[in-house]
Design a protein around this motif. Structure first.
Motif, PDB file in Angstrom:
ATOM      1  N   THR A 149       0.982  54.594  25.061  1.00  0.00           N
ATOM      2  CA  THR A 149      -0.267  53.859  25.189  1.00  0.00           C
ATOM      3  C   THR A 149      -0.949  53.833  23.825  1.00  0.00           C
ATOM      4  OG1 THR A 149      -1.550  55.833  25.723  1.00  0.00           O
ATOM      5  CG2 THR A 149      -0.529  54.665  27.561  1.00  0.00           C
ATOM      6  N   GLY A 150      -2.048  53.149  23.739  1.00  0.00           N
ATOM      7  CA  GLY A 150      -2.772  53.070  22.476  1.00  0.00           C
ATOM      8  C   GLY A 150      -3.354  54.404  22.043  1.00  0.00           C
ATOM      9  N   THR A 151      -3.660  55.272  23.001  1.00  0.00           N
ATOM     10  CA  THR A 151      -4.243  56.573  22.667  1.00  0.00           C
ATOM     11  C   THR A 151      -3.191  57.655  22.482  1.00  0.00           C
ATOM     12  OG1 THR A 151      -4.539  57.037  25.033  1.00  0.00           O
ATOM     13  CG2 THR A 151      -6.412  56.067  23.855  1.00  0.00           C
ATOM     14  N   GLY A 152      -1.893  57.291  22.612  1.00  0.00           N
ATOM     15  CA  GLY A 152      -0.832  58.257  22.374  1.00  0.00           C
ATOM     16  C   GLY A 152      -0.288  58.936  23.610  1.00  0.00           C
TER      17      GLY A 152
END
Length: 65
Positions: free
Chosen positions: A17-20
């Motif tokens: 995801t974008g947050t890792g």
């Protein structure tokens, strides 16, 4: 020391995801769907997140660690 190869099966099953965080698909959605209720099949469609105890193992398989 040689580099560790990425697990090609893990590449196909997991994504970031974008947050890792690591996304995964739910199990039990591939076959024998006639005996499962519609609500169960619908809930299995949505993506889930890898549990925190498994994150390190999946990251090693993906070559992120």
């Amino acid at each position: 020391m040689p580099k560790i190869k990425t697990n090609s099966g893990a590449k196909k099953r997991f994504s970031l995801t974008g947050t890792g965080k690591i996304k995964r698909k739910h199990a039990y959605k591939s076959h024998i769907l006639t005996k499962k209720e519609t609500k169960q099949k619908r809930n299995l469609t949505h993506m889930g997140l890898v549990h925190k105890t498994d994150v390190n193992r999946v990251k090693i398989m993906l070559g992120l660690k």
